[in-house]
Design a protein around this motif. Structure first.
Motif, PDB file in Angstrom:
ATOM      1  N   GLN A   1       0.793  -1.203   0.047  1.00  9.05           N
ATOM      2  CA  GLN A   1      -0.116   0.113   0.101  1.00  9.05           C
ATOM      3  C   GLN A   1       0.939   1.427   0.059  1.00  9.05           C
ATOM      4  N   ALA A   2       1.779   1.162   0.818  1.00  3.87           N
ATOM      5  CA  ALA A   2       2.760   2.539   1.159  1.00  3.87           C
ATOM      6  C   ALA A   2       3.422   2.792  -0.265  1.00  3.87           C
TER       7      ALA A   2
ATOM      8  N   LYS B   1       2.497   2.086  -3.529  1.00  2.68           N
ATOM      9  CA  LYS B   1       1.290   2.654  -4.244  1.00  2.68           C
ATOM     10  C   LYS B   1       1.129   3.790  -4.229  1.00  2.68           C
ATOM     11  N   ARG B   2       0.841   4.410  -2.646  1.00  5.45           N
ATOM     12  CA  ARG B   2       0.805   5.708  -2.408  1.00  5.45           C
ATOM     13  C   ARG B   2       2.020   6.567  -2.976  1.00  5.45           C
ATOM     14  N   ARG B   3       3.372   5.992  -2.550  1.00  2.00           N
ATOM     15  CA  ARG B   3       4.449   6.779  -2.903  1.00  2.00           C
ATOM     16  C   ARG B   3       4.498   7.208  -4.611  1.00  2.00           C
TER      17      ARG B   3
ATOM     18  N   TYR C   1       1.886   7.411  -6.639  1.00  2.00           N
ATOM     19  CA  TYR C   1       0.939   8.375  -6.848  1.00  2.00           C
ATOM     20  C   TYR C   1       1.088   9.464  -6.361  1.00  2.00           C
ATOM     21  N   ASN C   2       1.740   9.803  -5.210  1.00  2.00           N
ATOM     22  CA  ASN C   2       2.131  10.996  -4.619  1.00  2.00           C
ATOM     23  C   ASN C   2       3.261  11.703  -5.471  1.00  2.00           C
TER      24      ASN C   2
ATOM     25  N   VAL D   1      -5.159  15.641  -2.323  1.00  3.13           N
ATOM     26  CA  VAL D   1      -5.090  14.190  -2.174  1.00  3.13           C
ATOM     27  C   VAL D   1      -3.965  13.766  -0.959  1.00  3.13           C
ATOM     28  N   ARG D   2      -3.379  14.943  -0.430  1.00  6.70           N
ATOM     29  CA  ARG D   2      -2.410  15.063   0.733  1.00  6.70           C
ATOM     30  C   ARG D   2      -1.034  14.636   0.229  1.00  6.70           C
ATOM     31  N   ALA D   3      -0.897  15.031  -1.247  1.00  6.55           N
ATOM     32  CA  ALA D   3       0.457  14.610  -1.467  1.00  6.55           C
ATOM     33  C   ALA D   3       1.453  15.755  -1.225  1.00  6.55           C
TER      34      ALA D   3
END
Length: 177
Positions: free
Chosen positions: A72-73, A75-77, A79-80, A132-134
């Motif tokens: 998950q981390a 994927k978020r990394r 995306y951000n 999106v809090r990036a």
């Protein structure tokens, strides 16, 4: 079910082995602990401490939560990273356009319109990254402010904009004359 039966039978075997040993502490007899010297080594026999045998049937292994968190981390990394990269790219385009406009000697006031479109795109990219809090909201605000200040500096440089304090000072000088 089979693991429970195996565990129970292994626990029974352990119990039969430990029946031979005393599980009570030997603190009641003073002669149970002694030290002896054999050559250069000191050998100490200490009383057995209370031992506890725990036998439980282990449940089936669940999905590894740490591995899931890592996926998950990642994927978020990614995306951000793309959101932040887009915001930086848009900002860079605006700053390059403003630098080019500032260096241009015979710039016209209508040339700032193209820069304003770029600024709008940069604001949009920054706002999306904040949403999106990036990016932190204060970081987004600081970057947007930086773009606005640069634009204002170019306008002042070419004389297309006169700050309010300077305009008031000029009016005061004109009225006094």
């Amino acid at each position: 079910m089979a693991t429970v039966v195996q565990c129970l039978s292994s626990c029974a075997n352990l119990n039969s082995k430990f029946k031979v040993l005393s599980l009570k502490g030997a603190s009641s007899s003073p002669t149970s602990s002694f030290s002896a010297r054999r050559g250069n080594m000191l050998v100490q026999n200490r009383p057995m401490r209370r031992q506890m045998v725990v036998c439980e049937a282990a449940p089936t292994k669940k999905a590894d939560s740490a591995a899931k968190r890592a996926r998950q981390a990642e994927k978020r990394r990614v995306y951000n990273k793309s959101k932040k990269s887009e915001a930086r790219t848009r900002m860079k385009k605006v700053l390059e356009a403003l630098d080019g406009l500032k260096k241009k000697a015979e710039a016209q006031p209508d040339e700032i319109v193209t820069v304003e479109k770029l600024i709008g795109e940069a604001y949009s990219a920054i706002d999306k990254a904040v949403k999106v809090r990036a990016l932190h909201k204060n970081t987004g605000a600081r970057r947007k402010s930086r773009l606005a200040r640069r634009k204002k500096a170019v306008e002042i440089h070419h004389g297309w904009y006169v700050p309010a304090t300077a305009a008031a000072a000029e009016e005061a000088v004109a009225m006094a004359a």
